[in-house]
Design a protein around this motif. Sequence first.
Motif, PDB file in Angstrom:
ATOM      1  N   PRO A 183       0.908  -1.317   0.105  1.00  0.00           N
ATOM      2  CA  PRO A 183      -0.176   0.073  -0.057  1.00  0.00           C
ATOM      3  C   PRO A 183       0.767   1.152  -0.032  1.00  0.00           C
ATOM      4  CG  PRO A 183      -0.083  -1.025   2.318  1.00  0.00           C
ATOM      5  CD  PRO A 183       0.658  -2.084   1.215  1.00  0.00           C
ATOM      6  N   GLY A 184       0.449   2.322  -0.827  1.00  0.00           N
ATOM      7  CA  GLY A 184       1.137   3.680  -0.781  1.00  0.00           C
ATOM      8  C   GLY A 184       2.280   3.534  -1.787  1.00  0.00           C
ATOM      9  N   SER A 185       2.414   2.625  -2.418  1.00  0.00           N
ATOM     10  CA  SER A 185       3.717   2.230  -3.251  1.00  0.00           C
ATOM     11  C   SER A 185       3.170   2.808  -4.635  1.00  0.00           C
ATOM     12  CB  SER A 185       4.176   0.982  -3.437  1.00  0.00           C
ATOM     13  OG  SER A 185       3.199   0.058  -4.200  1.00  0.00           O
ATOM     14  N   GLY A 186       2.096   2.932  -4.960  1.00  0.00           N
ATOM     15  CA  GLY A 186       1.620   3.471  -6.417  1.00  0.00           C
ATOM     16  C   GLY A 186       1.649   2.049  -7.209  1.00  0.00           C
ATOM     17  N   LYS A 187       2.007   0.847  -6.729  1.00  0.00           N
ATOM     18  CA  LYS A 187       1.943  -0.413  -7.645  1.00  0.00           C
ATOM     19  C   LYS A 187       0.451  -1.064  -7.525  1.00  0.00           C
ATOM     20  CE  LYS A 187       6.873  -0.929  -6.631  1.00  0.00           C
ATOM     21  NZ  LYS A 187       7.942  -1.974  -6.129  1.00  0.00           N
ATOM     22  N   PRO A 188      -0.058  -1.355  -8.833  1.00  0.00           N
ATOM     23  CA  PRO A 188      -1.243  -1.832  -8.842  1.00  0.00           C
ATOM     24  C   PRO A 188      -1.362  -3.301  -8.516  1.00  0.00           C
ATOM     25  CG  PRO A 188      -0.656  -1.374 -11.151  1.00  0.00           C
ATOM     26  CD  PRO A 188       0.227  -0.991 -10.055  1.00  0.00           C
ATOM     27  N   TRP A 189      -2.492  -3.909  -7.966  1.00  0.00           N
ATOM     28  CA  TRP A 189      -2.836  -5.291  -8.240  1.00  0.00           C
ATOM     29  C   TRP A 189      -3.568  -5.626  -9.471  1.00  0.00           C
ATOM     30  CZ3 TRP A 189      -7.882  -6.581  -7.820  1.00  0.00           C
ATOM     31  CH2 TRP A 189      -8.716  -5.833  -7.282  1.00  0.00           C
ATOM     32  N   ASN A 190      -3.670  -6.704 -10.000  1.00  0.00           N
ATOM     33  CA  ASN A 190      -4.212  -6.927 -11.282  1.00  0.00           C
ATOM     34  C   ASN A 190      -5.845  -6.881 -10.992  1.00  0.00           C
ATOM     35  OD1 ASN A 190      -4.549  -7.883 -13.628  1.00  0.00           O
ATOM     36  ND2 ASN A 190      -4.085  -9.909 -13.289  1.00  0.00           N
ATOM     37  N   TRP A 191      -6.292  -5.867 -10.994  1.00  0.00           N
ATOM     38  CA  TRP A 191      -7.823  -5.817 -10.965  1.00  0.00           C
ATOM     39  C   TRP A 191      -8.439  -5.861 -12.412  1.00  0.00           C
ATOM     40  CZ3 TRP A 191      -8.652  -1.927 -14.652  1.00  0.00           C
ATOM     41  CH2 TRP A 191      -7.438  -0.848 -14.660  1.00  0.00           C
ATOM     42  N   GLU A 220     -11.188   3.249 -16.317  1.00  0.00           N
ATOM     43  CA  GLU A 220     -11.042   2.026 -16.727  1.00  0.00           C
ATOM     44  C   GLU A 220     -11.337   1.133 -15.702  1.00  0.00           C
ATOM     45  OE1 GLU A 220      -7.837  -0.901 -18.963  1.00  0.00           O
ATOM     46  OE2 GLU A 220      -7.357   1.027 -18.493  1.00  0.00           O
ATOM     47  N   ALA A 221     -10.656   1.346 -14.483  1.00  0.00           N
ATOM     48  CA  ALA A 221     -10.589   0.451 -13.421  1.00  0.00           C
ATOM     49  C   ALA A 221     -12.010   0.352 -12.805  1.00  0.00           C
ATOM     50  CB  ALA A 221      -9.676   1.015 -12.442  1.00  0.00           C
ATOM     51  N   LEU A 222     -12.765   1.478 -12.929  1.00  0.00           N
ATOM     52  CA  LEU A 222     -13.981   1.438 -12.259  1.00  0.00           C
ATOM     53  C   LEU A 222     -15.040   0.494 -13.201  1.00  0.00           C
ATOM     54  CD1 LEU A 222     -14.533   5.009 -11.117  1.00  0.00           C
ATOM     55  CD2 LEU A 222     -14.913   2.866  -9.759  1.00  0.00           C
ATOM     56  N   LYS A 223     -14.789   0.675 -14.553  1.00  0.00           N
ATOM     57  CA  LYS A 223     -15.493   0.012 -15.535  1.00  0.00           C
ATOM     58  C   LYS A 223     -15.357  -1.560 -15.432  1.00  0.00           C
ATOM     59  CE  LYS A 223     -15.832   1.298 -19.539  1.00  0.00           C
ATOM     60  NZ  LYS A 223     -15.394   1.849 -20.921  1.00  0.00           N
ATOM     61  N   TRP A 269     -17.627   0.370  -5.765  1.00  0.00           N
ATOM     62  CA  TRP A 269     -18.584   1.346  -5.408  1.00  0.00           C
ATOM     63  C   TRP A 269     -17.924   2.553  -5.260  1.00  0.00           C
ATOM     64  CZ3 TRP A 269     -18.481   3.858  -0.568  1.00  0.00           C
ATOM     65  CH2 TRP A 269     -19.669   4.380  -0.182  1.00  0.00           C
ATOM     66  N   GLY A 270     -16.478   2.644  -4.947  1.00  0.00           N
ATOM     67  CA  GLY A 270     -15.535   3.848  -4.702  1.00  0.00           C
ATOM     68  C   GLY A 270     -14.185   3.530  -4.898  1.00  0.00           C
ATOM     69  N   VAL A 271     -13.392   4.714  -4.898  1.00  0.00           N
ATOM     70  CA  VAL A 271     -12.003   4.500  -5.111  1.00  0.00           C
ATOM     71  C   VAL A 271     -11.080   5.365  -4.332  1.00  0.00           C
ATOM     72  CG1 VAL A 271     -12.177   4.046  -7.703  1.00  0.00           C
ATOM     73  CG2 VAL A 271     -12.127   6.687  -6.909  1.00  0.00           C
ATOM     74  N   ASP A 272     -10.042   4.750  -3.878  1.00  0.00           N
ATOM     75  CA  ASP A 272      -9.135   5.428  -2.985  1.00  0.00           C
ATOM     76  C   ASP A 272      -8.013   5.707  -3.613  1.00  0.00           C
ATOM     77  OD1 ASP A 272      -8.352   5.749   0.086  1.00  0.00           O
ATOM     78  OD2 ASP A 272      -6.611   4.906  -0.922  1.00  0.00           O
ATOM     79  N   VAL A 273      -7.056   7.066  -3.554  1.00  0.00           N
ATOM     80  CA  VAL A 273      -5.858   7.263  -4.195  1.00  0.00           C
ATOM     81  C   VAL A 273      -5.039   7.976  -3.070  1.00  0.00           C
ATOM     82  CG1 VAL A 273      -6.942   9.320  -5.140  1.00  0.00           C
ATOM     83  CG2 VAL A 273      -5.035   8.289  -6.275  1.00  0.00           C
ATOM     84  N   SER A 274      -3.789   7.865  -3.332  1.00  0.00           N
ATOM     85  CA  SER A 274      -2.800   8.613  -2.649  1.00  0.00           C
ATOM     86  C   SER A 274      -1.688   8.804  -3.346  1.00  0.00           C
ATOM     87  CB  SER A 274      -2.240   7.801  -1.290  1.00  0.00           C
ATOM     88  OG  SER A 274      -1.481   8.486  -0.657  1.00  0.00           O
ATOM     89  N   SER A 275      -0.737   7.979  -3.831  1.00  0.00           N
ATOM     90  CA  SER A 275       0.406   8.131  -4.563  1.00  0.00           C
ATOM     91  C   SER A 275       0.071   8.635  -6.064  1.00  0.00           C
ATOM     92  CB  SER A 275       1.229   7.100  -4.416  1.00  0.00           C
ATOM     93  OG  SER A 275       0.838   5.825  -5.125  1.00  0.00           O
ATOM     94  N   GLY A 276      -1.034   8.099  -6.494  1.00  0.00           N
ATOM     95  CA  GLY A 276      -1.483   8.388  -7.704  1.00  0.00           C
ATOM     96  C   GLY A 276      -1.954   9.828  -8.171  1.00  0.00           C
ATOM     97  N   VAL A 277      -1.849  10.570  -7.007  1.00  0.00           N
ATOM     98  CA  VAL A 277      -2.181  12.017  -7.378  1.00  0.00           C
ATOM     99  C   VAL A 277      -1.060  12.923  -6.607  1.00  0.00           C
ATOM    100  CG1 VAL A 277      -4.524  12.091  -7.387  1.00  0.00           C
ATOM    101  CG2 VAL A 277      -3.657  12.200  -5.258  1.00  0.00           C
ATOM    102  N   GLU A 278       0.261  12.413  -6.566  1.00  0.00           N
ATOM    103  CA  GLU A 278       1.154  13.255  -6.135  1.00  0.00           C
ATOM    104  C   GLU A 278       2.273  13.552  -7.369  1.00  0.00           C
ATOM    105  OE1 GLU A 278       1.432  11.147  -1.597  1.00  0.00           O
ATOM    106  OE2 GLU A 278       2.960  10.571  -3.062  1.00  0.00           O
ATOM    107  N   SER A 279       2.811  14.743  -7.145  1.00  0.00           N
ATOM    108  CA  SER A 279       3.911  15.310  -8.039  1.00  0.00           C
ATOM    109  C   SER A 279       5.259  14.492  -7.530  1.00  0.00           C
ATOM    110  CB  SER A 279       4.063  16.646  -8.010  1.00  0.00           C
ATOM    111  OG  SER A 279       4.128  17.005  -6.538  1.00  0.00           O
TER     112      SER A 279
END
Length: 204
Positions: A133-141, A166-169, A174-184
């Motif tokens: 978690p927090g690494s920005g590395k996805p699992w195979n959704w 695309e992930a939601l589709k 029901w929802g999404v959570d983001v941290s590293s994906g919205v970091e500069s």
Amino acid sequence: MTEDDADVFIKICGLRTERDVEAAVAAGADAVGFVFAPGSPRTVDAATARRLAALVPAGVLTVGVFRGQSVEEVRRFAEESGVRGVQLHGEEGPEHYAALRAEGRTLLRATAERVRRCGEYGEDLLLLDAPDPGSGKPWNWGSADFTAPEGRWLLAGGLNPSNVHEALKATGAWGVDVSSGVESERGVKSPALIHAFAQAARGR
């Protein structure tokens, strides 16, 4: 944009500054997260979280994020910071959720395991995260054998403005959570990316 797109629950996590909070609220976030788990570049203390949480409108859920911490420590941080939600992100069992239930806070269970439904441990919301978690590395959704849990669950792990729709589709989350994906850069939120993420998640 479909009605379902507009209703997507969005949680922006790992906020550390007033600018972070203002950007998340302006983007229409439904929840914001403050990390109390040690060892993260996004970790804040209870006093900072209380100051930032005071800037959050009543309709937006404030969440304290914990990992492998005792019920006593979770309770202390939650009380001192004033967050209205608690997210447990470790090996905590149902007894942890039962102990915290009496506090009247919204409980979130974060796990990298595949589970059948939200609520199995007594949580109000389920968050499916990547193993790191927090690494920005996805699992195979996008895997063909993925089966969405029943109930209210949030997809996390490796999401960003370019892949969240695309992930939601693909998952029907029901929802999404983001941290590293919205970091500069690591631990530093970008208001522009927060806005772009929310827009993409809601199909705008």
